[in-house]
Design a protein around this motif. Structure first.
Motif: not given
Length: 254
Positions: A4, A7, A181
């Motif tokens: 993650g 990503d 993110h």
């Protein structure tokens, strides 16, 4: 490995493969599919119409790219601010007796060392070192202690406390930037505008097969790598554009 944390590399691959597939699908639908003849009846779309959707797509991609570059610049500035605050603490420590000065220099050096050795590798994984946090707390406790306060002129001591507070704030900002993110909704909107732009290109050249193939291919070749380049730089502490720990290494030099 925490996938993650990486990503944005996956999204970059999706952008490349998705654009190629979308271009192939568009050309197949307009040139080879059972509906190709029906689609050609919509010929006559004015070329200037292409600019309406194209500009929206370009602006959206530009804003996303600007967010990425700004995050990198902010991370770089934050790292230098943190290191400069540590240097200021060492410079202000000259007012202290030799034993207290040595204690401050050691505390600063310990924090810089643990930041380089442990904290920095973890930033690429969107994590941080608890040991570095503890060393910073120890530095703050030392500077705010009675011994340092009594041995330092009032103005210099206030500056030292202000600088260690700046170190804490900069470290928090550095960690926050490392944990950013990719926002899928933003990029989904950009992808939708990209596909509409591709439809516009195809419809403008729908009755000229060779021109349509060339135009769609050029758009795909321009859009996909650009989006991928922006995406792979989603974390300023990961390759290919890495904010290094060099300012902290300089604190470890004798």
């Amino acid at each position: 490995m925490d996938l993650g944390a990486f990503d944005h590399y996956f999204y970059a691959l999706v952008a490349l493969v998705g654009t190629v597939l979308a271009a192939w699908f568009m050309l197949w639908v307009t040139l080879k599919s059972p509906w190709a003849d029906e689609i050609k009846t919509y010929r006559g779309v004015s070329p200037p119409f292409l600019g309406v959707v194209g500009v929206l797509f370009a602006l959206t991609l530009a804003f996303l790219a600007n967010d990425t570059w700004n995050a990198h610049d902010r991370a770089l500035n934050t790292v230098h601010q943190e290191a400069d605050a540590l240097r200021s603490i060492k410079a202000l420590a000259v007012h202290l007796p030799p034993q207290s000065r040595a204690a401050v220099d050691k505390a600063v050096g310990d924090y810089a060392r643990i930041t380089v050795d442990e904290d920095w590798p973890l930033l690429a994984k969107r994590q941080s070192s608890k040991e570095a946090s503890d060393r910073l707390d120890a530095l703050l406790a030392l500077l705010s202690g009675n011994d340092i306060a009594a041995a330092t002129p009032a103005g210099a001591h206030a500056l030292m406390l202000a600088q260690v507070t700046q170190v804490r704030a900069a470290r928090g900002q550095r960690i926050a930037l490392s944990q950013t993110h990719v926002n899928p909704l933003k990029w989904l909107g950009m992808a939708g505008l990209g596909f509409l732009t591709m439809i516009s290109i195809a419809m403008v050249h729908v009755d000229q097969a060779r021109a349509e193939i060339l135009a769609v291919a050029i758009f795909a070749a321009a859009a996909a790598p650009t989006a991928a380049i922006v995406l792979v730089q989603g974390n300023p502490f990961q390759p290919p554009s890495v904010v290094t720990e060099a300012p902290f290494r300089s604190l470890l030099s004798p």
